[in-house]
Design a protein around this motif. Sequence first.
Motif, PDB file in Angstrom:
ATOM      1  N   ALA A   1       0.870  -1.152   0.024  1.00  0.00           N
ATOM      2  CA  ALA A   1       0.106  -0.245   0.064  1.00  0.00           C
ATOM      3  C   ALA A   1       0.871   1.237  -0.052  1.00  0.00           C
ATOM      4  N   THR A   2       1.906   1.161   0.675  1.00  0.00           N
ATOM      5  CA  THR A   2       2.845   2.354   0.796  1.00  0.00           C
ATOM      6  C   THR A   2       4.226   1.661   0.600  1.00  0.00           C
ATOM      7  N   ARG A   3       5.533   2.692   0.626  1.00  0.00           N
ATOM      8  CA  ARG A   3       6.606   2.129   0.553  1.00  0.00           C
ATOM      9  C   ARG A   3       7.243   1.309   1.833  1.00  0.00           C
ATOM     10  N   HIS A   4       6.394   1.532   2.935  1.00  0.00           N
ATOM     11  CA  HIS A   4       6.710   1.076   4.127  1.00  0.00           C
ATOM     12  C   HIS A   4       5.982  -0.372   4.621  1.00  0.00           C
ATOM     13  N   THR A   5       5.130  -0.618   3.675  1.00  0.00           N
ATOM     14  CA  THR A   5       4.029  -1.795   3.770  1.00  0.00           C
ATOM     15  C   THR A   5       5.151  -2.906   3.904  1.00  0.00           C
ATOM     16  N   VAL A   6       4.873  -3.703   4.953  1.00  0.00           N
ATOM     17  CA  VAL A   6       5.848  -5.050   5.169  1.00  0.00           C
ATOM     18  C   VAL A   6       5.137  -6.262   4.151  1.00  0.00           C
ATOM     19  N   VAL A   7       5.700  -6.856   3.124  1.00  0.00           N
ATOM     20  CA  VAL A   7       5.260  -7.666   2.301  1.00  0.00           C
ATOM     21  C   VAL A   7       6.009  -8.949   2.136  1.00  0.00           C
ATOM     22  N   ASP A   8       7.050  -9.006   2.759  1.00  0.00           N
ATOM     23  CA  ASP A   8       7.957 -10.458   2.991  1.00  0.00           C
ATOM     24  C   ASP A   8       7.122 -11.164   3.916  1.00  0.00           C
ATOM     25  N   ALA A   9       6.708 -12.260   3.694  1.00  0.00           N
ATOM     26  CA  ALA A   9       5.934 -13.303   4.106  1.00  0.00           C
ATOM     27  C   ALA A   9       6.670 -13.834   5.409  1.00  0.00           C
ATOM     28  N   ALA A  10       7.880 -14.029   5.464  1.00  0.00           N
ATOM     29  CA  ALA A  10       8.637 -14.636   6.777  1.00  0.00           C
ATOM     30  C   ALA A  10       8.695 -13.488   7.576  1.00  0.00           C
ATOM     31  N   ARG A  11       8.808 -12.330   7.244  1.00  0.00           N
ATOM     32  CA  ARG A  11       8.855 -11.229   8.250  1.00  0.00           C
ATOM     33  C   ARG A  11       7.542 -10.967   8.856  1.00  0.00           C
TER      34      ARG A  11
ATOM     35  N   GLU B   1       5.078 -12.295  17.421  1.00  0.00           N
ATOM     36  CA  GLU B   1       5.447 -11.341  18.181  1.00  0.00           C
ATOM     37  C   GLU B   1       3.769 -10.854  18.807  1.00  0.00           C
ATOM     38  N   VAL B   2       2.810 -10.627  17.994  1.00  0.00           N
ATOM     39  CA  VAL B   2       1.658 -10.079  18.338  1.00  0.00           C
ATOM     40  C   VAL B   2       0.986 -11.047  19.209  1.00  0.00           C
ATOM     41  N   ARG B   3       1.077 -12.224  18.953  1.00  0.00           N
ATOM     42  CA  ARG B   3       0.402 -13.260  19.848  1.00  0.00           C
ATOM     43  C   ARG B   3       1.369 -13.222  21.130  1.00  0.00           C
ATOM     44  N   ARG B   4       2.349 -12.926  21.124  1.00  0.00           N
ATOM     45  CA  ARG B   4       3.168 -13.276  22.426  1.00  0.00           C
ATOM     46  C   ARG B   4       3.000 -11.891  23.182  1.00  0.00           C
ATOM     47  N   ARG B   5       3.112 -10.765  22.864  1.00  0.00           N
ATOM     48  CA  ARG B   5       2.919  -9.542  23.605  1.00  0.00           C
ATOM     49  C   ARG B   5       1.274  -9.024  23.652  1.00  0.00           C
ATOM     50  N   GLY B   6       0.503  -9.383  22.823  1.00  0.00           N
ATOM     51  CA  GLY B   6      -1.024  -9.219  22.657  1.00  0.00           C
ATOM     52  C   GLY B   6      -1.534  -7.840  22.202  1.00  0.00           C
ATOM     53  N   TRP B   7      -0.461  -7.160  21.322  1.00  0.00           N
ATOM     54  CA  TRP B   7      -0.724  -6.322  20.607  1.00  0.00           C
ATOM     55  C   TRP B   7      -0.028  -5.961  19.302  1.00  0.00           C
ATOM     56  N   ALA B   8      -0.625  -5.161  18.474  1.00  0.00           N
ATOM     57  CA  ALA B   8      -0.098  -4.967  16.981  1.00  0.00           C
ATOM     58  C   ALA B   8       0.465  -3.592  16.922  1.00  0.00           C
ATOM     59  N   ARG B   9       1.356  -3.206  16.063  1.00  0.00           N
ATOM     60  CA  ARG B   9       1.696  -1.989  15.669  1.00  0.00           C
ATOM     61  C   ARG B   9       1.861  -1.973  14.197  1.00  0.00           C
ATOM     62  N   THR B  10       1.611  -0.534  13.555  1.00  0.00           N
ATOM     63  CA  THR B  10       2.257  -0.274  12.184  1.00  0.00           C
ATOM     64  C   THR B  10       2.746   0.942  12.272  1.00  0.00           C
ATOM     65  N   ALA B  11       3.453   1.132  11.195  1.00  0.00           N
ATOM     66  CA  ALA B  11       4.324   2.454  10.800  1.00  0.00           C
ATOM     67  C   ALA B  11       4.350   2.935   9.314  1.00  0.00           C
ATOM     68  N   GLU B  12       3.299   3.694   8.957  1.00  0.00           N
ATOM     69  CA  GLU B  12       2.889   4.212   7.673  1.00  0.00           C
ATOM     70  C   GLU B  12       2.829   3.291   6.656  1.00  0.00           C
ATOM     71  N   GLU B  13       2.336   1.727   7.060  1.00  0.00           N
ATOM     72  CA  GLU B  13       2.072   0.733   6.145  1.00  0.00           C
ATOM     73  C   GLU B  13       0.946   0.886   5.429  1.00  0.00           C
ATOM     74  N   MET B  14      -0.270   1.745   5.862  1.00  0.00           N
ATOM     75  CA  MET B  14      -1.411   1.528   5.214  1.00  0.00           C
ATOM     76  C   MET B  14      -1.512   3.170   4.515  1.00  0.00           C
ATOM     77  N   SER B  15      -1.052   4.332   5.340  1.00  0.00           N
ATOM     78  CA  SER B  15      -0.969   5.368   4.695  1.00  0.00           C
ATOM     79  C   SER B  15       0.222   6.317   5.411  1.00  0.00           C
ATOM     80  N   LEU B  16       0.744   7.045   4.597  1.00  0.00           N
ATOM     81  CA  LEU B  16       1.842   7.594   5.128  1.00  0.00           C
ATOM     82  C   LEU B  16       1.538   8.670   5.937  1.00  0.00           C
ATOM     83  N   GLY B  17       2.415   8.990   7.103  1.00  0.00           N
ATOM     84  CA  GLY B  17       1.920   9.872   7.972  1.00  0.00           C
ATOM     85  C   GLY B  17       1.498   9.285   9.489  1.00  0.00           C
ATOM     86  N   THR B  18       1.178   8.252   9.147  1.00  0.00           N
ATOM     87  CA  THR B  18       0.168   7.540  10.505  1.00  0.00           C
ATOM     88  C   THR B  18       0.995   6.357  11.074  1.00  0.00           C
TER      89      THR B  18
END
Length: 258
Positions: free
Chosen positions: A167-177, A184-201
């Motif tokens: 979606a943006t140049r920051h979107t993670v598209v590598d399946a292994a990553r 990590e989401v399952r382990r810590r119980g939450w997820a985060r993204t950095a400009e993966e769907m829209s820039l500046g967010t």
Amino acid sequence: MAGGGAAPGRSVTSRALAILDAFDASAPRLTLSEIADRSGTPLTTAHRLLADLTGWGALSRRPDGRYEIGRKLWDLGLLAPVSLELRQVAAPFLLDVHTATRDTVHLAVRDGTQALYVERISGRESVPVVSQVGSRLPLHATGVGKVLLASAPDDVVDEALAAPARATRHTVVDAARLRRELTEVRRRGWARTAEEMSLGTLSVAVPVRVDRGSSTVVVAALGIVVPSHRRDLPRMVPVLEVAARGIGRALARAAHFR
């Protein structure tokens, strides 16, 4: 979207549904010829069905001649259990989060390999976002989506990560990553993204869980979107977790007394 050429022998109902299915997030407004082409319906038949659908309120015709989804379908959609019960139960908790943060708050459920946004609260101080109530965004590129994907069955994870779109140049598209992120989401119980769907967010999200007998099921994801210059995202996790637990308990009570 329905596609292909005209299918002989289709019922009137199937043709009408094909016309409605011609609309999607990338094409919310269409001309008569575009609808006929996208639905595989003869032009004269499409014209007749459009008149019926417009008369009933399923579609509306704009001054420029293009058609769009009408208010009648919106009203009916709000009666669907995923919208009606979940939105009614969650609304006060989302408002609490928004009041505390002044940022955009999302509530989403999984629909196949997409996150379906069933509620959103934002204000004048909130960062602009691409999501809308009723919109669908990819699971791998959104905070709520990653939470939902982390709890999804293996076949859904495999499908979502088979060819993830950028979606943006920051979107993670590598399946292994992405698989490492889900672990990590399952382990810590939450997820985060950095400009993966829209820039500046940036976004952070947590699961909404409901106890069902001997198991706990993730039924939705609650998230918040903030400007990318913010550095206090992890501090918002407890606020979201309190609200998510409240939604889960309220849903459990609603199910118990239903």
